[in-house]
Write a protein that holds these residues in place. Structure first.
Motif, PDB file in Angstrom:
ATOM      1  N   SER A   1      -8.594  -8.093  26.428  1.00 60.49           N
ATOM      2  CA  SER A   1      -8.785  -9.169  27.410  1.00 60.49           C
ATOM      3  C   SER A   1      -7.492  -9.432  28.174  1.00 60.49           C
ATOM      4  O   SER A   1      -6.457  -9.724  27.577  1.00 60.49           O
ATOM      5  CB  SER A   1      -9.222 -10.454  26.688  1.00 60.49           C
ATOM      6  OG  SER A   1      -8.896 -11.599  27.456  1.00 60.49           O
TER       7      SER A   1
ATOM      8  N   ILE B   1      -6.669 -11.923  30.160  1.00 61.97           N
ATOM      9  CA  ILE B   1      -6.220 -13.311  29.992  1.00 61.97           C
ATOM     10  C   ILE B   1      -5.474 -13.482  28.674  1.00 61.97           C
ATOM     11  O   ILE B   1      -4.401 -14.073  28.620  1.00 61.97           O
ATOM     12  CB  ILE B   1      -7.423 -14.282  30.072  1.00 61.97           C
ATOM     13  CG1 ILE B   1      -7.953 -14.334  31.505  1.00 61.97           C
ATOM     14  CG2 ILE B   1      -7.037 -15.673  29.591  1.00 61.97           C
ATOM     15  CD1 ILE B   1      -9.228 -15.108  31.674  1.00 61.97           C
ATOM     16  N   ASP B   2      -6.043 -12.932  27.610  1.00 62.67           N
ATOM     17  CA  ASP B   2      -5.401 -13.069  26.300  1.00 62.67           C
ATOM     18  C   ASP B   2      -4.097 -12.295  26.218  1.00 62.67           C
ATOM     19  O   ASP B   2      -3.157 -12.728  25.544  1.00 62.67           O
ATOM     20  CB  ASP B   2      -6.365 -12.619  25.189  1.00 62.67           C
ATOM     21  CG  ASP B   2      -7.486 -13.631  24.991  1.00 62.67           C
ATOM     22  OD1 ASP B   2      -8.478 -13.299  24.327  1.00 62.67           O
ATOM     23  OD2 ASP B   2      -7.367 -14.769  25.510  1.00 62.67           O
TER      24      ASP B   2
ATOM     25  N   SER C   1     -11.146 -14.322  17.521  1.00 59.78           N
ATOM     26  CA  SER C   1     -11.760 -15.572  17.959  1.00 59.78           C
ATOM     27  C   SER C   1     -12.768 -16.057  16.926  1.00 59.78           C
ATOM     28  O   SER C   1     -13.245 -17.180  16.995  1.00 59.78           O
ATOM     29  CB  SER C   1     -12.450 -15.371  19.300  1.00 59.78           C
ATOM     30  OG  SER C   1     -13.360 -14.303  19.216  1.00 59.78           O
ATOM     31  N   GLU C   2     -13.097 -15.184  15.966  1.00 53.84           N
ATOM     32  CA  GLU C   2     -14.129 -15.537  14.985  1.00 53.84           C
ATOM     33  C   GLU C   2     -13.551 -15.701  13.591  1.00 53.84           C
ATOM     34  O   GLU C   2     -12.814 -14.848  13.108  1.00 53.84           O
ATOM     35  CB  GLU C   2     -15.241 -14.488  15.004  1.00 53.84           C
ATOM     36  CG  GLU C   2     -16.076 -14.622  16.268  1.00 53.84           C
ATOM     37  CD  GLU C   2     -16.920 -13.395  16.565  1.00 53.84           C
ATOM     38  OE1 GLU C   2     -17.954 -13.573  17.219  1.00 53.84           O
ATOM     39  OE2 GLU C   2     -16.550 -12.283  16.172  1.00 53.84           O
TER      40      GLU C   2
ATOM     41  N   LYS D   1      -7.945 -17.234  17.280  1.00 54.19           N
ATOM     42  CA  LYS D   1      -7.714 -17.479  18.708  1.00 54.19           C
ATOM     43  C   LYS D   1      -8.368 -18.802  19.100  1.00 54.19           C
ATOM     44  O   LYS D   1      -9.394 -19.169  18.539  1.00 54.19           O
ATOM     45  CB  LYS D   1      -8.362 -16.365  19.523  1.00 54.19           C
ATOM     46  CG  LYS D   1      -7.569 -15.093  19.580  1.00 54.19           C
ATOM     47  CD  LYS D   1      -8.361 -14.101  20.398  1.00 54.19           C
ATOM     48  CE  LYS D   1      -7.507 -13.025  20.961  1.00 54.19           C
ATOM     49  NZ  LYS D   1      -8.279 -12.118  21.827  1.00 54.19           N
TER      50      LYS D   1
ATOM     51  N   HIS E   1     -19.803 -12.918  24.561  1.00 53.00           N
ATOM     52  CA  HIS E   1     -18.634 -12.964  23.663  1.00 53.00           C
ATOM     53  C   HIS E   1     -17.344 -12.965  24.483  1.00 53.00           C
ATOM     54  O   HIS E   1     -16.403 -13.700  24.199  1.00 53.00           O
ATOM     55  CB  HIS E   1     -18.690 -11.773  22.706  1.00 53.00           C
ATOM     56  CG  HIS E   1     -17.471 -11.602  21.868  1.00 53.00           C
ATOM     57  ND1 HIS E   1     -17.250 -12.315  20.702  1.00 53.00           N
ATOM     58  CD2 HIS E   1     -16.386 -10.800  22.015  1.00 53.00           C
ATOM     59  CE1 HIS E   1     -16.090 -11.955  20.176  1.00 53.00           C
ATOM     60  NE2 HIS E   1     -15.548 -11.032  20.947  1.00 53.00           N
TER      61      HIS E   1
ATOM     62  N   LYS F   1     -16.989 -16.281  26.242  1.00 50.66           N
ATOM     63  CA  LYS F   1     -16.636 -17.281  25.247  1.00 50.66           C
ATOM     64  C   LYS F   1     -15.144 -17.200  24.960  1.00 50.66           C
ATOM     65  O   LYS F   1     -14.452 -18.213  24.880  1.00 50.66           O
ATOM     66  CB  LYS F   1     -17.436 -17.064  23.957  1.00 50.66           C
ATOM     67  CG  LYS F   1     -17.064 -18.037  22.848  1.00 50.66           C
ATOM     68  CD  LYS F   1     -17.780 -17.687  21.557  1.00 50.66           C
ATOM     69  CE  LYS F   1     -16.888 -18.028  20.367  1.00 50.66           C
ATOM     70  NZ  LYS F   1     -16.542 -16.924  19.511  1.00 50.66           N
ATOM     71  N   GLY F   2     -14.655 -15.987  24.826  1.00 44.51           N
ATOM     72  CA  GLY F   2     -13.240 -15.765  24.547  1.00 44.51           C
ATOM     73  C   GLY F   2     -12.337 -16.278  25.661  1.00 44.51           C
ATOM     74  O   GLY F   2     -11.366 -16.996  25.414  1.00 44.51           O
ATOM     75  N   SER F   3     -12.659 -15.908  26.887  1.00 42.21           N
ATOM     76  CA  SER F   3     -11.774 -16.311  27.987  1.00 42.21           C
ATOM     77  C   SER F   3     -11.854 -17.810  28.248  1.00 42.21           C
ATOM     78  O   SER F   3     -10.837 -18.441  28.540  1.00 42.21           O
ATOM     79  CB  SER F   3     -12.060 -15.505  29.253  1.00 42.21           C
ATOM     80  OG  SER F   3     -13.408 -15.597  29.598  1.00 42.21           O
TER      81      SER F   3
END
Lengths: 173, 154
Positions: free
Chosen positions: A17, A19-20, A111-112, A132, B79, B82-84
């Motif tokens: 990602s 952004i991440d 994230s989980e 996250k 997913h 949701k993450g961003s």
């Protein structure tokens, strides 16, 4: 601790990602880490392997037994778990299976909050597991792992890594 | 309006976004990562979020419009969103995505379509709110002021 604390550590961040990647890079830079960010496990391995190759090419006459960390010049790898093609867990395994890379501390982000996933990663040798979105307080936890690996190079034993894993296991129990 | 009034307006508006749940603590984290060396950090990251979201919402609309819906693909898109949204602090979008994923698991097309509508709505709302916030910031800076530091006691 004087010299080690002032050394600039190089962190390799892996996340598909954008952004991440930007976030983790910014977080790491505010902690004065030098950062390389890539978007996949395969690119990470390439980066780790490529650097090694370059080092060898620069010193063709050396038959030295340099420590692996010095060759690669990456002091810590922080990777997302959920990535297409190669997950963070797959990457972790490949790193731990590699003679030259296995001593580089690896941190997993996800994230989980899946306890079995967390346990699997810790058992495979991950130092930490961050949920996250990663916070500054999480990044602040990285320095001991980096200092530990510097100390390891000098040949001293350090208990920090084991303590950390057990702490996390206790919390998850 | 003088700078002081604009700053107060900005503070009130920001607070309302938190109280109404549009934004969560992660947005504060983003603001804290902004400094003189990275003065546009929040706008840059949020702009990426907008681009990313619009692409994902398009892909989701397409995926759910198919005869045989590929729920794995739909779930993967959700997913990602949701993450961003979680990473920028867009709480209501994130929560809408969490609900959406449950219906992906159930492979319920109708429910997924409703969820998509919900996510789109939440996305539009937060986009408007943030654009308003950034406009306020631009006005403050143009008038020679600085953006106040957000302090929230949760």
């Amino acid at each position: 601790m004087g010299l080690a604390a002032e050394a600039q550590f190089h962190v390799l961040a892996v996340d598909d990602s954008l952004i991440d990647r930007i976030l983790i890079e910014r977080l790491l830079k505010t902690s004065s880490f030098h950062v390389t960010a890539v978007d996949s496990g395969s690119k990470a391995l390439k980066f780790l392997g490529l650097v090694e190759e370059e080092q060898r090419n620069e010193e063709p006459s050396f038959v030295s037994q340099k420590s692996h960390n010095q060759d690669i010049d990456v002091n810590l790898i922080i990777t997302d778990y959920c990535m297409p093609e190669m997950t963070g867990y797959d990457l972790l395994r490949k790193i731990k299976e590699s003679k030259s890379l296995k001593d580089i501390p690896v941190v997993i982000m996800s994230s989980e909050n899946v306890p079995s996933r967390i346990n699997r990663c810790l058992e495979e040798g991950a130092e930490e597991f961050f949920l996250k979105p990663v916070q500054q307080s999480d990044v602040n936890k990285l320095r001991p792992h980096l200092l530990k690996s510097k100390v390891k190079e000098v040949g001293e034993e350090d208990q920090v890594i084991n303590l950390s894993r057990n702490d996390i296991k206790e919390i998850l129990a | 309006m003088d700078v002081g009034q604009m700053q107060r307006q900005w503070l009130d508006y920001t607070r309302s976004l938190f109280i109404e749940g549009f934004l969560d603590n992660q947005f504060l984290q983003l603001q804290q990562l902004q400094d003189e060396n990275n003065p546009e950090f929040v706008v840059e990251v949020v702009s990426l979020f907008f681009e990313d979201s619009e692409r994902i919402l398009k892909d989701l609309t397409f995926a759910l419009d198919q005869q045989g819906v590929d729920f794995k693909k739909v779930d993967a898109h959700v997913h990602q969103l949701k993450g961003s949204s979680s990473s920028v602090g867009a709480q209501r979008v994130k929560n809408a995505c969490i609900a959406f994923r449950n219906f992906c698991e159930e492979q319920n097309v109708e429910a997924c379509l409703r969820c998509l509508q919900q996510v789109k709505q939440e996305y539009c709302l937060v986009k408007n709110k943030l654009e308003t916030l950034f406009r306020l910031e631009q006005q403050i800076v143009a008038a020679g002021g600085s953006i106040p530091m957000m302090e929230l006691s949760f």
